[in-house]
Design a protein around this motif. Structure first.
Motif, PDB file in Angstrom:
ATOM      1  N   TYR A 206      58.130  46.629  21.306  1.00 54.22           N
ATOM      2  CA  TYR A 206      57.629  47.813  21.999  1.00 54.22           C
ATOM      3  C   TYR A 206      58.391  49.060  21.543  1.00 54.22           C
ATOM      4  N   SER A 207      59.707  48.947  21.441  1.00 53.89           N
ATOM      5  CA  SER A 207      60.514  50.084  20.995  1.00 53.89           C
ATOM      6  C   SER A 207      60.166  50.484  19.569  1.00 53.89           C
ATOM      7  N   VAL A 208      59.947  49.510  18.721  1.00 56.26           N
ATOM      8  CA  VAL A 208      59.548  49.798  17.345  1.00 56.26           C
ATOM      9  C   VAL A 208      58.211  50.532  17.336  1.00 56.26           C
ATOM     10  N   ASP A 209      57.260  50.055  18.129  1.00 56.12           N
ATOM     11  CA  ASP A 209      55.942  50.682  18.195  1.00 56.12           C
ATOM     12  C   ASP A 209      56.035  52.108  18.740  1.00 56.12           C
ATOM     13  N   ALA A 210      56.841  52.305  19.789  1.00 57.49           N
ATOM     14  CA  ALA A 210      57.006  53.634  20.373  1.00 57.49           C
ATOM     15  C   ALA A 210      57.634  54.593  19.353  1.00 57.49           C
ATOM     16  N   ALA A 211      58.666  54.128  18.671  1.00 59.69           N
ATOM     17  CA  ALA A 211      59.330  54.961  17.665  1.00 59.69           C
ATOM     18  C   ALA A 211      58.382  55.286  16.519  1.00 59.69           C
ATOM     19  N   PHE A 212      57.601  54.295  16.084  1.00 62.34           N
ATOM     20  CA  PHE A 212      56.638  54.524  15.010  1.00 62.34           C
ATOM     21  C   PHE A 212      55.651  55.622  15.400  1.00 62.34           C
ATOM     22  N   SER A 213      55.102  55.523  16.593  1.00 57.48           N
ATOM     23  CA  SER A 213      54.137  56.510  17.075  1.00 57.48           C
ATOM     24  C   SER A 213      54.764  57.905  17.123  1.00 57.48           C
ATOM     25  N   ALA A 214      55.966  57.999  17.680  1.00 57.17           N
ATOM     26  CA  ALA A 214      56.647  59.284  17.777  1.00 57.17           C
ATOM     27  C   ALA A 214      56.978  59.844  16.396  1.00 57.17           C
ATOM     28  N   LEU A 215      57.462  58.990  15.511  1.00 62.55           N
ATOM     29  CA  LEU A 215      57.863  59.454  14.179  1.00 62.55           C
ATOM     30  C   LEU A 215      56.673  59.859  13.311  1.00 62.55           C
ATOM     31  N   GLU A 216      55.532  59.213  13.510  1.00 65.00           N
ATOM     32  CA  GLU A 216      54.328  59.642  12.794  1.00 65.00           C
ATOM     33  C   GLU A 216      54.032  61.106  13.088  1.00 65.00           C
ATOM     34  N   GLU A 217      54.056  61.447  14.365  1.00 65.44           N
ATOM     35  CA  GLU A 217      53.776  62.816  14.785  1.00 65.44           C
ATOM     36  C   GLU A 217      54.882  63.771  14.332  1.00 65.44           C
ATOM     37  N   LEU A 218      56.115  63.357  14.507  1.00 64.05           N
ATOM     38  CA  LEU A 218      57.237  64.223  14.144  1.00 64.05           C
ATOM     39  C   LEU A 218      57.335  64.457  12.643  1.00 64.05           C
ATOM     40  N   THR A 219      57.006  63.448  11.849  1.00 70.09           N
ATOM     41  CA  THR A 219      57.065  63.589  10.392  1.00 70.09           C
ATOM     42  C   THR A 219      56.094  64.667   9.915  1.00 70.09           C
ATOM     43  N   LEU A 220      54.882  64.664  10.440  1.00 70.94           N
ATOM     44  CA  LEU A 220      53.913  65.703  10.070  1.00 70.94           C
ATOM     45  C   LEU A 220      54.396  67.087  10.492  1.00 70.94           C
ATOM     46  N   PHE A 221      54.921  67.177  11.695  1.00 67.90           N
ATOM     47  CA  PHE A 221      55.429  68.448  12.215  1.00 67.90           C
ATOM     48  C   PHE A 221      56.596  68.937  11.351  1.00 67.90           C
ATOM     49  N   ALA A 222      57.475  68.021  10.967  1.00 69.26           N
ATOM     50  CA  ALA A 222      58.627  68.367  10.130  1.00 69.26           C
ATOM     51  C   ALA A 222      58.190  68.819   8.739  1.00 69.26           C
TER      52      ALA A 222
ATOM     53  N   ARG B 164      59.840  53.928  27.004  1.00 72.14           N
ATOM     54  CA  ARG B 164      58.714  53.063  27.368  1.00 72.14           C
ATOM     55  C   ARG B 164      57.595  53.819  28.075  1.00 72.14           C
ATOM     56  N   GLU B 165      57.945  54.769  28.918  1.00 69.65           N
ATOM     57  CA  GLU B 165      56.916  55.551  29.615  1.00 69.65           C
ATOM     58  C   GLU B 165      56.360  56.598  28.660  1.00 69.65           C
ATOM     59  N   LYS B 166      55.046  56.556  28.457  1.00 70.99           N
ATOM     60  CA  LYS B 166      54.420  57.436  27.484  1.00 70.99           C
ATOM     61  C   LYS B 166      54.677  58.911  27.784  1.00 70.99           C
ATOM     62  N   ALA B 167      54.592  59.310  29.041  1.00 72.12           N
ATOM     63  CA  ALA B 167      54.814  60.721  29.396  1.00 72.12           C
ATOM     64  C   ALA B 167      56.230  61.161  29.032  1.00 72.12           C
ATOM     65  N   LYS B 168      57.202  60.288  29.252  1.00 70.35           N
ATOM     66  CA  LYS B 168      58.590  60.623  28.908  1.00 70.35           C
ATOM     67  C   LYS B 168      58.775  60.670  27.393  1.00 70.35           C
ATOM     68  N   ARG B 169      58.095  59.768  26.679  1.00 69.79           N
ATOM     69  CA  ARG B 169      58.189  59.770  25.216  1.00 69.79           C
ATOM     70  C   ARG B 169      57.556  61.028  24.643  1.00 69.79           C
ATOM     71  N   ILE B 170      56.427  61.452  25.209  1.00 68.82           N
ATOM     72  CA  ILE B 170      55.774  62.690  24.765  1.00 68.82           C
ATOM     73  C   ILE B 170      56.704  63.874  25.007  1.00 68.82           C
ATOM     74  N   ALA B 171      57.386  63.879  26.146  1.00 74.06           N
ATOM     75  CA  ALA B 171      58.348  64.956  26.436  1.00 74.06           C
ATOM     76  C   ALA B 171      59.495  64.937  25.424  1.00 74.06           C
ATOM     77  N   ALA B 172      59.953  63.745  25.048  1.00 75.79           N
ATOM     78  CA  ALA B 172      61.020  63.629  24.049  1.00 75.79           C
ATOM     79  C   ALA B 172      60.553  64.175  22.704  1.00 75.79           C
ATOM     80  N   VAL B 173      59.339  63.828  22.309  1.00 76.26           N
ATOM     81  CA  VAL B 173      58.783  64.329  21.051  1.00 76.26           C
ATOM     82  C   VAL B 173      58.679  65.857  21.098  1.00 76.26           C
ATOM     83  N   ASP B 174      58.271  66.395  22.224  1.00 72.53           N
ATOM     84  CA  ASP B 174      58.187  67.855  22.369  1.00 72.53           C
ATOM     85  C   ASP B 174      59.562  68.504  22.224  1.00 72.53           C
ATOM     86  N   ASP B 175      60.602  67.891  22.800  1.00 65.83           N
ATOM     87  CA  ASP B 175      61.960  68.423  22.636  1.00 65.83           C
ATOM     88  C   ASP B 175      62.370  68.423  21.162  1.00 65.83           C
ATOM     89  N   ILE B 176      62.031  67.371  20.461  1.00 59.75           N
ATOM     90  CA  ILE B 176      62.395  67.277  19.049  1.00 59.75           C
ATOM     91  C   ILE B 176      61.579  68.276  18.225  1.00 59.75           C
TER      92      ILE B 176
END
Length: 184
Positions: free
Chosen positions: A113-129, A72-84
């Motif tokens: 909210y969780s769906v939206d957060a996951a969507f945002s993270a996966l959009e970025e991760l999919t391009l990176f992948a 839920r916290e954007k900063a923590k989600r960004i950190a999670a995306v960076d780890d991935i």
């Protein structure tokens, strides 16, 4: 030694579970060494399993160790995306076809909210992948977000075209293997 034994047993592909106690995605020397081993071996890596925790004790160091793309916290989600992303960088040294990704944590409830957060993270991760030739597969997990039926709901809501990794143990815990298989 274990990788040699796996090949000798006739298994042509492995999944590397990226957890610091197994494979430290932050240790570039370890990744480079592993890349050299796989370059000279016949055994291939089919998939990397995204890390669940930052620590090397399976999250027992506290809640700050959890890696979740539904944070839920954007900063923590960004950190999670960076780890991935660090995990996906392994593919630059050890070619792999897939990244297995959990949608949320065990027993997490469904929320928009969780769906939206996951969507945002996966959009970025999919391009990176994709830049590394890797496809992200969402794994069915025992929570309110990623049962077989909820994964289909996630795809309907987000219009994301990701594949699925069917974890038989998780399916057995959730809706049953046959139901999960037929649903997905």
């Amino acid at each position: 030694v274990w990788l040699d034994r796996i090949w000798d047993a006739g298994i042509p592909f492995v999944e590397l579970f990226v957890a610091k106690q197994h494979l430290d995605y932050c240790n570039k020397a370890q990744i480079v060494q592993l890349g050299h081993w796989f370059r000279d071996a016949e055994l291939r890596v089919n998939s990397l399993h995204s890390p669940l925790y930052r620590d090397d004790v399976n999250g027992r160091s506290g809640p700050q160790s959890v890696i979740s793309i539904t944070e839920r916290e954007k900063a923590k989600r960004i950190a999670a995306v960076d780890d991935i992303k660090r995990t996906l960088e392994i593919a630059e040294y050890v070619p792999t076809r897939y990244l297995i990704q959990h949608l949320g944590v065990t027993e997490e409830e469904f929320s928009e909210y969780s769906v939206d957060a996951a969507f945002s993270a996966l959009e970025e991760l999919t391009l990176f992948a994709q830049q590394r030739g890797v496809e992200i597969l969402l794994e069915n997990t025992p929570n309110g977000l990623a049962s077989a039926e909820r994964l289909l709901t996630f795809f309907e809501l987000t219009h994301m075209e990701l594949g699925v990794c069917l974890d038989l143990g998780h399916a057995h815990i959730n809706e049953g293997i046959e139901t999960a298989y037929r649903t997905l």
